[in-house]
Motif scaffolding. Sequence first.
Motif, PDB file in Angstrom:
ATOM      1  N   LEU A   1       0.848  -1.204   0.000  1.00 46.64           N
ATOM      2  CA  LEU A   1       0.000   0.000   0.000  1.00 46.64           C
ATOM      3  C   LEU A   1       0.879   1.249   0.000  1.00 46.64           C
ATOM      4  O   LEU A   1       0.645   2.198  -0.741  1.00 46.64           O
ATOM      5  CB  LEU A   1      -0.881   0.030   1.257  1.00 46.64           C
ATOM      6  CG  LEU A   1      -2.177  -0.764   1.293  1.00 46.64           C
ATOM      7  CD1 LEU A   1      -2.823  -0.632   2.670  1.00 46.64           C
ATOM      8  CD2 LEU A   1      -3.154  -0.263   0.226  1.00 46.64           C
ATOM      9  N   ILE A   2       1.912   1.217   0.858  1.00 46.60           N
ATOM     10  CA  ILE A   2       2.742   2.407   1.027  1.00 46.60           C
ATOM     11  C   ILE A   2       3.774   2.554  -0.083  1.00 46.60           C
ATOM     12  O   ILE A   2       3.974   3.653  -0.602  1.00 46.60           O
ATOM     13  CB  ILE A   2       3.418   2.387   2.423  1.00 46.60           C
ATOM     14  CG1 ILE A   2       2.353   2.451   3.521  1.00 46.60           C
ATOM     15  CG2 ILE A   2       4.421   3.519   2.573  1.00 46.60           C
ATOM     16  CD1 ILE A   2       1.313   3.568   3.358  1.00 46.60           C
ATOM     17  N   SER A   3       4.406   1.451  -0.487  1.00 50.68           N
ATOM     18  CA  SER A   3       5.426   1.627  -1.525  1.00 50.68           C
ATOM     19  C   SER A   3       4.786   2.019  -2.853  1.00 50.68           C
ATOM     20  O   SER A   3       5.346   2.805  -3.614  1.00 50.68           O
ATOM     21  CB  SER A   3       6.343   0.412  -1.647  1.00 50.68           C
ATOM     22  OG  SER A   3       5.626  -0.701  -2.079  1.00 50.68           O
ATOM     23  N   ASP A   4       3.572   1.512  -3.126  1.00 53.72           N
ATOM     24  CA  ASP A   4       2.863   1.964  -4.327  1.00 53.72           C
ATOM     25  C   ASP A   4       2.530   3.450  -4.254  1.00 53.72           C
ATOM     26  O   ASP A   4       2.624   4.169  -5.244  1.00 53.72           O
ATOM     27  CB  ASP A   4       1.571   1.164  -4.517  1.00 53.72           C
ATOM     28  CG  ASP A   4       1.798  -0.039  -5.413  1.00 53.72           C
ATOM     29  OD1 ASP A   4       2.965  -0.273  -5.781  1.00 53.72           O
ATOM     30  OD2 ASP A   4       0.822  -0.743  -5.726  1.00 53.72           O
TER      31      ASP A   4
ATOM     32  N   THR B   1       3.035  -5.298 -14.223  1.00 59.84           N
ATOM     33  CA  THR B   1       2.637  -3.908 -14.432  1.00 59.84           C
ATOM     34  C   THR B   1       3.788  -2.968 -14.051  1.00 59.84           C
ATOM     35  O   THR B   1       4.092  -2.010 -14.761  1.00 59.84           O
ATOM     36  CB  THR B   1       1.401  -3.579 -13.559  1.00 59.84           C
ATOM     37  OG1 THR B   1       0.457  -4.623 -13.744  1.00 59.84           O
ATOM     38  CG2 THR B   1       0.787  -2.251 -13.929  1.00 59.84           C
ATOM     39  N   ASP B   2       4.428  -3.262 -12.929  1.00 62.18           N
ATOM     40  CA  ASP B   2       5.567  -2.443 -12.500  1.00 62.18           C
ATOM     41  C   ASP B   2       6.708  -2.511 -13.515  1.00 62.18           C
ATOM     42  O   ASP B   2       7.333  -1.497 -13.826  1.00 62.18           O
ATOM     43  CB  ASP B   2       6.106  -2.945 -11.144  1.00 62.18           C
ATOM     44  CG  ASP B   2       5.184  -2.580  -9.991  1.00 62.18           C
ATOM     45  OD1 ASP B   2       4.410  -1.616 -10.140  1.00 62.18           O
ATOM     46  OD2 ASP B   2       5.247  -3.257  -8.951  1.00 62.18           O
ATOM     47  N   ILE B   3       6.956  -3.714 -14.010  1.00 62.64           N
ATOM     48  CA  ILE B   3       8.065  -3.870 -14.960  1.00 62.64           C
ATOM     49  C   ILE B   3       7.781  -3.093 -16.247  1.00 62.64           C
ATOM     50  O   ILE B   3       8.654  -2.403 -16.773  1.00 62.64           O
ATOM     51  CB  ILE B   3       8.341  -5.372 -15.260  1.00 62.64           C
ATOM     52  CG1 ILE B   3       8.870  -6.056 -13.982  1.00 62.64           C
ATOM     53  CG2 ILE B   3       9.341  -5.524 -16.395  1.00 62.64           C
ATOM     54  CD1 ILE B   3       9.203  -7.515 -14.133  1.00 62.64           C
TER      55      ILE B   3
ATOM     56  N   MET C   1      10.124  -0.240 -17.767  1.00 65.82           N
ATOM     57  CA  MET C   1      10.700  -0.299 -19.113  1.00 65.82           C
ATOM     58  C   MET C   1      10.407   0.999 -19.869  1.00 65.82           C
ATOM     59  O   MET C   1      11.279   1.544 -20.536  1.00 65.82           O
ATOM     60  CB  MET C   1      10.138  -1.499 -19.893  1.00 65.82           C
ATOM     61  CG  MET C   1      10.453  -2.842 -19.294  1.00 65.82           C
ATOM     62  SD  MET C   1      12.198  -3.174 -19.014  1.00 65.82           S
ATOM     63  CE  MET C   1      12.605  -4.170 -20.415  1.00 65.82           C
ATOM     64  N   GLU C   2       9.170   1.494 -19.761  1.00 62.19           N
ATOM     65  CA  GLU C   2       8.805   2.726 -20.467  1.00 62.19           C
ATOM     66  C   GLU C   2       9.596   3.913 -19.939  1.00 62.19           C
ATOM     67  O   GLU C   2      10.156   4.702 -20.701  1.00 62.19           O
ATOM     68  CB  GLU C   2       7.307   3.007 -20.309  1.00 62.19           C
ATOM     69  CG  GLU C   2       6.448   2.141 -21.231  1.00 62.19           C
ATOM     70  CD  GLU C   2       4.998   2.042 -20.749  1.00 62.19           C
ATOM     71  OE1 GLU C   2       4.543   2.952 -20.011  1.00 62.19           O
ATOM     72  OE2 GLU C   2       4.339   1.035 -21.093  1.00 62.19           O
ATOM     73  N   LEU C   3       9.657   4.021 -18.603  1.00 64.43           N
ATOM     74  CA  LEU C   3      10.330   5.174 -17.999  1.00 64.43           C
ATOM     75  C   LEU C   3      11.829   5.203 -18.280  1.00 64.43           C
ATOM     76  O   LEU C   3      12.443   6.268 -18.364  1.00 64.43           O
ATOM     77  CB  LEU C   3      10.110   5.181 -16.478  1.00 64.43           C
ATOM     78  CG  LEU C   3       8.731   5.582 -15.973  1.00 64.43           C
ATOM     79  CD1 LEU C   3       8.593   5.283 -14.484  1.00 64.43           C
ATOM     80  CD2 LEU C   3       8.479   7.073 -16.221  1.00 64.43           C
ATOM     81  N   THR C   4      12.439   4.013 -18.394  1.00 66.34           N
ATOM     82  CA  THR C   4      13.902   3.979 -18.531  1.00 66.34           C
ATOM     83  C   THR C   4      14.366   4.022 -19.987  1.00 66.34           C
ATOM     84  O   THR C   4      15.557   4.134 -20.254  1.00 66.34           O
ATOM     85  CB  THR C   4      14.494   2.710 -17.876  1.00 66.34           C
ATOM     86  OG1 THR C   4      13.791   1.569 -18.375  1.00 66.34           O
ATOM     87  CG2 THR C   4      14.383   2.774 -16.365  1.00 66.34           C
ATOM     88  N   GLU C   5      13.400   3.914 -20.910  1.00 61.11           N
ATOM     89  CA  GLU C   5      13.722   3.882 -22.344  1.00 61.11           C
ATOM     90  C   GLU C   5      14.761   4.949 -22.732  1.00 61.11           C
ATOM     91  O   GLU C   5      15.732   4.659 -23.416  1.00 61.11           O
ATOM     92  CB  GLU C   5      12.423   4.106 -23.130  1.00 61.11           C
ATOM     93  CG  GLU C   5      12.491   3.758 -24.595  1.00 61.11           C
ATOM     94  CD  GLU C   5      12.466   2.237 -24.820  1.00 61.11           C
ATOM     95  OE1 GLU C   5      13.295   1.779 -25.619  1.00 61.11           O
ATOM     96  OE2 GLU C   5      11.636   1.545 -24.182  1.00 61.11           O
TER      97      GLU C   5
END
Length: 602
Positions: free
Chosen positions: A426-429, A589-591, A595-599
């Motif tokens: 809950l918190i890390s999300d 979903t996290d992965i 992947m998108e953010l690090t592109e």
Amino acid sequence: MTYQINWDMDSVFPGGSSSSALRKKMDSLVNKKTAYEEAVHNWNWTEDKPDYIKLAEILKMQEELSNGLSESMTFTRGLLSADVTDKKAAVLTNELGELASELNSVNTVVTKKLVAMPDNEWDELLKKEPFKAVSFVLTEQREQGNELLSEKEEALINALSNDGFRGWGDHYNSLVATVTIPFQEKDGSITHLSAGQAQNQMESHPDTNVRHQVLKDWEEAWSEKTSLFADTLNRLAGFRLANYKAHGVEDYLKRPLEYNRMKKETLDTMWDTITANKGMVKDYLDRKAKLLGLDKLSWSDVEAPLSVGDYTARTYSYDEAARFILENFKKFSGEMASLAETAFEERWIEAEDRPGKRPGGYCANLPESGQSRIFMTFSGSTNEVSTLAHELGHAFHSHVMRDLPVLNRRYAMNVAETASTFAEMLISDATVREASDKAEKINLLDSKISRAATMFMNIHARFLFETRFYEERKKGLVSDERLNELMLDAQKEAYKESLNVYHPTFWASKLHFYNTGVPFYNFPYTFGFLFSLGIYARSLEEGKAFEEKYIALLRDTASMTTEELAQKHLGVDLTKPDFWQAAIDTIQTDIQQFMELTEEYI
Ligand SMILES: [Zn+2]
């Protein structure tokens, strides 16, 4: 509102480790134990005169003793954690430990007497309260008790295992204390690190080259002593196998599965579903390698911190952390938020960052006060906010079970982390969602996914190794070279060859393989992680309506098998892949997001 960062122990027993109230309590526990022992020895079930009342009294005494011991133990261990130099607290903890072990021997006598009861009498007994409410645990106790040898033989095995079994576990610690790893300081000088210190550098040093060098030296240091570690590991497993055999147990997985109240089928389905999803974890590991400027990751890079671009990690004051946790707990469950609020207000938490405290964190129960105590060191990082939430999750688990009989409160290791991991999620999300900076978001997602990667790959390697080792150990001693080989193969298989440097002497360096308390001390971690994630996935689907179901599930964690628990509260069959897949999908979903953010950074 300003919350205090130190816990209140005086309200439990005033006066710290010199508390006279505690002394009084401990003396009364010793007296109660004697009375309990007497009652147990005098209690005999005869068919013409079945004595329900005496047995109910025995259970009540057992309950009181157990609660009193937990209350005192949480207190003394807590004092010792908060001040490792508190020798009085150490002596008291030891005294309580001995009392607990004496109590265990008396409990074994109870078990033997339950086993001796005729089946029809037993069935009658379980129809009556207070036995009906704890029928699952009593039946389990009786069935497992059926395998016990005579009282004399059990006592002999127990006596022999001091030197023949547990002694090897202690010997492992003595061996580890002799391992030192050379480390080059910033000024070029070489210091020698203990295994624990070196591990920190190897796994979390921000400089990749340093991590790689430490791993090299680390592997070398363990390699020098593998023959000693191989002796230790072989004797531990040998004793275990001989002990199983004496009890008519041929399958080395029988006991570990029993401890966790689960079926082999469930375990197999869990690993199979994980294996089917390893492709995406491999993609993540490959991407992390690229971001670190490497071809492939090495063993020591998997959990390494990842920073791209320039950003300053967000820090939280203790009050900010508390507010953040309360706010986000509230979104899911009012009861969870209110329990956490009580914990902050009534000072259940020791979180100050100061010298003299032991490392790590935990949550312990005070069953007589109906409270918990949380121990950790909080210095403001996002990770520590999640840890705080994790421990509050444990406190919530105890809270919802507080009115149950003690026999129905003893959950197994595989479900012990359900509420904690859930609260942590809950918190890390929420921290990922709220990260305003892209680089920070990547860093947070990475630490979340790398934890999942450890559960799927690292712990799988341990399981593959351990099953193969036990298989070979049945036929005789296994050499250190062979242990290295088994470990390397297990790691390559579990990681799908995605690393370029492995850790063949991991079987020597990992404490878990030498735990004498619980065999196969590894798979329950992965199980617990995914079990909790699956429940978390369900809560995302159902929203606030899930709160009630969640609490009902937690209350039942110690009174049925894991399969029954999942069937009753989630309507799922754990021997089928669907539930596991849904849990793994949340990581997927996290992965994808990672992947998108690090592109743009590769
Ligand atoms: Zn935990």
